[in-house]
Design an enzyme around this catalytic site. Structure first.
Site, short mmCIF file in Angstrom:
data_model
loop_
_atom_site.label_atom_id
_atom_site.label_comp_id
_atom_site.label_asym_id
_atom_site.label_seq_id
_atom_site.Cartn_x
_atom_site.Cartn_y
_atom_site.Cartn_z
N TRP A 320 0.83 -1.20 0.00
CA TRP A 320 0.00 0.00 0.00
C TRP A 320 0.87 1.25 0.00
CZ3 TRP A 320 -0.44 3.98 3.65
CH2 TRP A 320 -1.50 4.86 3.44
N HIS A 321 2.03 1.18 0.64
CA HIS A 321 2.92 2.34 0.68
C HIS A 321 3.59 2.59 -0.65
CE1 HIS A 321 2.49 1.78 5.06
NE2 HIS A 321 2.82 3.05 5.14
N GLY A 322 3.74 1.59 -1.47
CA GLY A 322 4.38 1.82 -2.75
C GLY A 322 4.62 0.54 -3.50
N PHE A 458 2.84 8.26 -1.31
CA PHE A 458 2.15 7.00 -1.16
C PHE A 458 0.68 7.11 -1.58
CE2 PHE A 458 5.25 6.79 2.56
CZ PHE A 458 6.25 6.32 1.75
#
Length: 458
Positions: A320-322, A458
């Protein structure tokens, strides 16, 4: 437009808050101010994505209305799937195609895809709303209410991840009430605290760690001292950058009479990885718990299945962050640590609180290195240097007072949101000090290039 910019703090925010209170007696007028200001705020980043934001919001509203008329769950599943498809297309498709091409020995030219600002945050909001409709925990809102909820500018870009039932009912209440002056004072102080974290601490710490990580990305392995200094500086930078944003978001909302959920509770004082995730990015943690971990079975299953549930949940948290192997590895490492903590507790084992705190901090520090690195090889160079494989090497200690101050605040100081809202009492001297601090920070912002918040990527 950045929260930590002179144009936002001296022009945009005062005008919006002033206009909001000027029309406080009219629900529709307040709503128009919020929606108009939020769309202007988002459009000033890149007007091309404003139709996208409104289109995705309108699509989810139509899905909710279709479900309200028919009660067919297929509408909700289609809505959730479409949101995930949008997120995948913008954020992950190019990365996965590149990974496949690399595995096949082919060259992949990156696609010219620009990630809409705040995409992950407002997609999560929409997914939680549709899921809650299916669970009977939400109702179909009016379009204007839904647009106001999704676009509310303090939390639009980087959270906190606010749920519909936490925000929409609050819009009905006029900000002109018995708590008006307390909300304005406490909210303004939270904005100031967040600004000090970002401008005074995080941006300064970034100048310490960024060159070292950039060198590692370029193939240069730093010495032991430089690697550890960069790791510690980034650990503190990331915390003060994101918690500073959260403080500012919560403070701005409070100035308008709206309470957003807390997002940080002194995470570097955690005594286990599980305790860390109860304190770090708390609104993301509860989203993952309620919409991923518990539906997978949570801890209501055999230990091996629970460990898998944790690994899957945290692996998704990393992605989800990247889109990158470093983010996935970071998430899986935290998932594995959480599984170990659960097994440790089931076995009835215990260690001292101080030892547990030190081990937790060390684990979080090392995994932040993986998170920050541009690639797995760069992460390996940094971790190897921290293990002493490159010798001591040269180390320049920049901004030692800022490093010490940041460490003390992170490890000893109270959570800023709790301190401002529960402990601080208004006094004339506090008002004078806050005003002087604000002026100094505004001048400091004007003397250096603006630095976007880390979570904007993000």
């Amino acid at each position: 437009m950045l929260f930590a910019s002179q144009s936002f703090l001296l022009v945009f925010l005062p005008l919006v808050v002033g206009l909001y209170y000027a029309v406080a007696d009219s629900r529709r007028a307040r709503q128009a101010v919020v929606i108009g200001a939020s769309l202007l705020f988002y459009g000033l980043w890149d007007w091309r994505f404003l139709p996208f934001l409104l289109g995705l919001t309108g699509f989810n509203q139509m899905v909710a209305m279709a479900w309200g008329r028919t009660r067919r769950r297929g509408w909700l599943w289609a809505g959730v799937g479409a949101n995930l498809l949008v997120l995948f297309g913008f954020k992950y498709a190019d990365w996965l195609v590149g990974a496949v091409c690399l595995a096949m020995g082919r060259v992949h030219a990156p696609w010219p895809v620009i990630l809409p600002l705040g995409l992950s945050f407002f997609v999560f909001q929409k997914i939680s709303y549709l899921v809650d409709l299916g669970r009977g925990q939400a109702r179909v809102y009016r379009l204007a209410d839904f647009v106001e909820f999704v676009t509310f500018f303090p939390q639009l870009v980087a959270g906190p991840i606010v749920r519909h039932n936490e925000l929409i009912p609050q819009f009905d209440a006029s900000p002109r009430n018995g708590r008006m002056w307390a909300n304005l004072g406490q909210g303004g102080l939270l904005v100031l605290v967040g600004l000090a974290k970002k401008v005074g601490l995080a941006d300064t710490l970034g100048s310490v760690c960024t060159p070292v990580f950039a060198a590692a990305a370029g193939g240069h392995a730093p010495g032991l001292g430089a690697a550890w200094l960069a790791a510690v500086a980034y650990m503190l930078q990331f915390y003060f950058d994101f918690s500073g944003y959260s403080d500012m978001a919560i403070g701005m909302a409070l100035m308008m009479g709206i309470r957003l959920p807390f997002n940080f509770n002194a995470p570097y004082r955690a005594v286990s990885v599980r305790d860390f995730w109860r304190r770090w990015h708390m609104t993301l943690s509860r989203f993952l718990r309620d919409y991923v971990y518990i539906p997978l079975g949570g801890n209501r299953c055999a230990p091996a299945r629970q460990a898998c549930n944790v690994l899957v949940t945290m692996g998704l948290a990393g992605l989800w962050h990247g889109a990158g192997w470093t983010f996935l590895l970071w998430g899986l490492l935290h998932g594995a640590a959480l599984a170990v903590v659960h097994a440790w507790d089931r076995a009835g084992l215990r260690i001292g609180r101080l030892a547990s705190h030190v081990l937790t901090l060390l684990f979080v520090l090392l995994t932040w290195v993986v998170f920050r690195a541009d690639s797995l090889p760069a992460a390996g160079r940094m971790l190897g240097a921290m293990a002493g494989t490159q010798g001591m090497g040269g180390m320049t200690l920049k901004h030692p007072l800022v490093l010490v101050l940041a460490g003390v605040v992170a490890l000893v100081g109270p959570a800023s949101q709790q301190a401002v809202l529960e402990r601080v009492r208004p006094t004339p001297w506090l008002a004078v000090g806050a005003g002087l601090a604000f002026v100094l920070l505004v001048f400091l912002m004007g003397g250096r290039p603006p630095e976007p918040f880390i979570y904007f990527q993000f």
